[in-house]
Design a protein around this motif. Structure first.
Motif, short mmCIF file in Angstrom:
data_model
loop_
_atom_site.label_atom_id
_atom_site.label_comp_id
_atom_site.label_asym_id
_atom_site.label_seq_id
_atom_site.Cartn_x
_atom_site.Cartn_y
_atom_site.Cartn_z
N VAL A 246 0.84 -1.18 0.00
CA VAL A 246 0.00 0.00 0.00
C VAL A 246 0.89 1.24 0.00
O VAL A 246 2.00 1.24 0.55
N GLU A 247 0.40 2.32 -0.63
CA GLU A 247 1.14 3.58 -0.72
C GLU A 247 0.39 4.67 0.05
O GLU A 247 -0.81 4.86 -0.15
N PHE A 248 1.09 5.36 0.93
CA PHE A 248 0.49 6.46 1.68
C PHE A 248 0.34 7.69 0.77
O PHE A 248 1.27 8.06 0.06
N ILE A 249 -0.84 8.35 0.84
CA ILE A 249 -1.11 9.52 0.00
C ILE A 249 -1.17 10.80 0.82
O ILE A 249 -0.46 11.77 0.54
N SER A 250 -2.01 10.84 1.86
CA SER A 250 -2.19 12.09 2.60
C SER A 250 -2.81 11.80 3.96
O SER A 250 -3.32 10.71 4.22
N ALA A 251 -2.77 12.83 4.83
CA ALA A 251 -3.41 12.76 6.14
C ALA A 251 -4.03 14.11 6.44
O ALA A 251 -3.47 15.15 6.09
N GLN A 252 -5.19 14.09 7.08
CA GLN A 252 -5.85 15.34 7.45
C GLN A 252 -6.69 15.13 8.71
O GLN A 252 -7.17 14.03 8.98
N MET A 253 -6.84 16.21 9.46
CA MET A 253 -7.71 16.19 10.63
C MET A 253 -9.16 16.17 10.16
O MET A 253 -9.50 16.78 9.14
N THR A 254 -10.05 15.50 10.90
CA THR A 254 -11.45 15.46 10.51
C THR A 254 -12.14 16.79 10.81
O THR A 254 -11.69 17.58 11.65
N GLU A 255 -13.26 17.04 10.12
CA GLU A 255 -14.01 18.27 10.33
C GLU A 255 -14.55 18.37 11.75
O GLU A 255 -14.68 19.48 12.29
N ASP A 256 -14.88 17.24 12.38
CA ASP A 256 -15.39 17.27 13.75
C ASP A 256 -14.39 17.85 14.73
O ASP A 256 -14.77 18.37 15.79
N MET A 257 -13.09 17.77 14.41
CA MET A 257 -12.07 18.29 15.30
C MET A 257 -11.76 19.76 15.03
O MET A 257 -10.97 20.38 15.74
N ASP A 258 -12.38 20.34 14.02
CA ASP A 258 -12.12 21.73 13.64
C ASP A 258 -13.23 22.60 14.21
O ASP A 258 -14.31 22.69 13.64
N SER A 259 -12.99 23.25 15.35
CA SER A 259 -14.02 24.05 16.00
C SER A 259 -13.42 25.35 16.51
O SER A 259 -12.29 25.37 17.01
#
Length: 474
Positions: free
Chosen positions: A291-304
Motif C-alpha cells: 500500500v502507498e500512503f497519500i495524505s493525512a488530514q484532521m477530521t471536520e469534527d475536530m475543527d471548532s
C-alpha cells in the motif's frame, strides 16, 4: 408498483405494543389479495432530558446533556430549540421564555442522536435552550429545568471598538485598551452609549467569567475582574468536538471510512473517551509493497472555533506519524469519533495497517493507558458492522453510502430529514457478508426531489445502529 405509502395521521392505532396491519390489494377487475404484517405502535412520550448545559464560545454555544438513550424504549434522538433575547448588549427588554415544546422558540439548535453539540449562531445574544427527547414515532418528551439552560454566544470582554481588537474570539490587548477608554466614566444617570455600552458586561450571573451578563449602566470594578479573568483564557474546559458517546475502555482504532477512485480512507478513531484526552501521537506502520500512503488530514469534527487544534503529520517509506493536541490550559477533547483520516492507494488487495506505537496524554500531561486496534484488508468480509460516511459530502444530487456487514443479517439503510421524518429507504432486507454500497439520488420514496439541507443516514441491524450526517446542496 410494489410500494405504496399511506398517511396514518388520522387512524388511532390504540394502545402501545405490536399490532397487526392487514392490507388488501384489488385490481380493476375485482381480483383481490390480502396480506398482513406486524408493526410496533408507540403513543407514549419519552422522559425528560437531564443534565443539560449551555456554555459560551465565539459565535457559537457548546451544548451537552446526559445520555438520553434510556428515556424511551424506541429512542431516536434529541431536539434542542432556542429562543434569543434580541437586545444585545444591554438586555433592557424582558427576557424570553425557554421554549415550552418542540415547536416553540426562534428555531432549532440541534436534532440528532448525540450527547453534545455546538450551535453556531450570530449575531451576539443570550440564547435560551430547551432539549426534548423524541422517539421513532416522533413523540416528543416534556422538559423541565433539567433540560434547560442559557448562554451567550460570545466571550465577555471580547468587544469591538475603534483602534483594533474586534470580534476575534479573544480578550486581548485591544480589548483592555477599549476598557480603559470607558472605565469609570458612566453611571445610572449617564449610562454608556455605543461603542462603550459593550464594555458593560458586569456583574455576571454568579460572578462567573462565562456567566450571563447583568449590565448595570456602570463600567467599573466588576467589569475589570471579568476582563481580567477572560484575558487570554476564553474557552470551555472540554471541547465537544466528537459526536459519539463513550463506551468500553479508552482505545485508538483504525477503520475504513470510504473507498473510491482507487484509494481508501482509513480513520484514526478515538473510543472510550470521557473527556480526558488532550492530545495523541501515533505512528501507523504499513508494507510499502502492499500500500502507498497519500495524505493525512484532521477530521471536520475536530475543527471548532471553541479551541484550536495543532495537527501535524510526517511520513517515511513504511510508516506515517500523526500528532495532534487541543490548545489551551485545561482543554481536552470531548466525545468519541474519528480524529484524523489517512488516505492510501492499495498496491495489493491484501494489506494491513497497524500502530507501531501510540501515546495519549491528558490535560496534566500524564500518559493514558489505551488499547490499539489495527486494520486488515485481507478478504472481502469486514470484522464489524459499520456505516461508512457518504461520498461526496456535500453532494448534488447523488451520493454513495458504504456499509459493512460481517455476517448475513437483516439490514436497513434509511435517510431521514432533521425532523426525524423518513425520506428514503435504500436497503431493507437480509444482506450477505461483505462491503456494500447504496446510492441516494436526492429523491424521496415517492420519487420527488428533496430540497437542500442536512439529512441523516441511519443503518440498523439487530446488533448495530449507526448514523451519518449528509448535506445536500443545490
Amino acid at each position: 408498483g410494489t410500494t405504496a405509502v399511506w398517511d396514518l395521521d388520522d387512524p388511532t392505532l390504540g394502545s402501545d405494543g405490536t399490532q397487526t396491519v392487514v392490507v388488501t390489494a384489488t385490481d380493476g377487475l375485482g381480483n383481490s389479495s390480502t396480506g398482513s404484517d406486524d408493526i410496533v405502535v408507540d403513543n407514549t412520550a419519552p422522559g425528560k432530558i437531564t443534565g443539560f448545559d449551555a456554555a459560551p464560545a465565539h459565535e457559537e454555544v457548546a451544548l451537552s446533556w446526559d445520555d438520553p438513550t434510556g428515556l424511551d424504549t424506541n429512542y431516536y434522538g434529541v431536539l434542542v430549540r432556542y429562543d434569543a433575547w434580541g437586545n444585545y448588549p444591554q438586555y433592557e427588554t424582558a427576557a424570553p421564555a425557554y421554549p415550552a415544546d418542540e415547536t416553540a422558540g426562534d428555531g432549532e439548535a440541534f436534532s440528532g442522536d448525540a450527547t453534545s453539540a455546538t450551535h453556531g449562531i450570530v449575531p451576539r445574544d443570550i440564547h435560551y435552550y430547551s432539549a426534548f427527547v423524541y422517539d421513532w414515532a416522533l413523540n416528543y418528551g416534556p422538559v423541565d429545568a433539567g433540560g434547560q439552560n442559557r448562554a451567550t454566544n460570545y466571550w465577555l470582554g471580547d468587544v469591538t471598538q475603534s483602534g483594533g481588537g474586534g470580534y476575534d474570539g479573544e480578550v486581548d490587548f485591544f480589548d483592555i485598551s477599549a476598557l480603559s477608554s470607558g472605565y469609570r466614566r458612566y453611571d445610572a444617570n449617564d449610562p454608556p452609549v455605543p461603542p462603550h455600552d459593550e464594555l458593560d458586561v458586569g456583574p455576571s450571573e454568579d460572578g462567573h467569567r462565562l456567566g450571563i451578563p447583568i449590565p448595570d449602566d456602570e463600567i467599573e470594578f466588576p467589569e475589570l475582574v471579568i476582563f481580567a479573568m477572560n484575558y487570554g483564557v476564553v474557552s470551555a474546559r472540554i471541547v465537544p468536538f466528537l459526536p459519539d458517546t463513550p463506551a468500553d475502555e479508552l482505545m485508538l482504532a483504525l477503520s475504513e471510512v470510504r473507498s473510491a477512485d482507487g484509494t481508501i480512507d482509513v480513520a484514526i478513531r478515538l473510543e472510550g473517551n470521557t473527556g480526558e484526552v488532550k492530545g495523541l501521537s501515533a505512528e501507523i506502520a504499513f508494507d510499502p509493497t502492499e500500500v502507498e500512503f497519500i495524505s493525512a488530514q484532521m477530521t471536520e469534527d475536530m475543527d471548532s472555533p471553541i479551541a484550536p487544534v495543532f495537527f501535524w503529520h510526517g511520513e517515511n517509506e513504511a510508516s506515517v506519524q500523526v500528532d495532534m493536541a487541543v490548545l489551551g490550559t485545561g482543554m481536552t477533547i470531548g466525545g468519541c469519533g474519528d480524529v484524523a483520516t489517512l488516505t492510501f492507494r492499495p498496491i495489493s488487495s491484501d494489506f494491513t495497517l497497524e500502530f507501531a506505537e501510540a501515546t495519549l496524554r491528558d490535560a496534566a500531561n500524564e500518559e493514558l493507558a489505551a488499547e490499539l486496534g489495527g486494520y486488515d484488508s485481507k478478504g472481502d468480509v469486514p470484522e464489524t458492522f459499520r456505516l461508512v460516511q457518504n461520498t461526496p459530502n456535500p453532494f448534488n444530487p447523488v451520493t454513495t453510502i458504504g456499509y459493512h456487514v460481517p455476517n448475513e443479517a437483516p439490514v436497513s439503510v434509511r435517510v431521514y430529514d432533521v425532523s426525524g421524518r423518513l425520506v428514503r429507504t435504500l436497503v431493507d432486507g437480509v444482506v450477505e457478508p461483505g462491503r456494500h454500497q447504496a446510492v441516494w439520488d436526492g429523491r424521496s420514496d415517492n420519487g420527488e426531489a428533496v430540497g437542500s439541507g442536512v439529512y441523516f443516514c441511519v443503518m440498523e441491524t439487530p446488533d448495530y445502529r449507526g448514523s451519518a450526517k449528509m448535506t445536500l446542496l443545490k
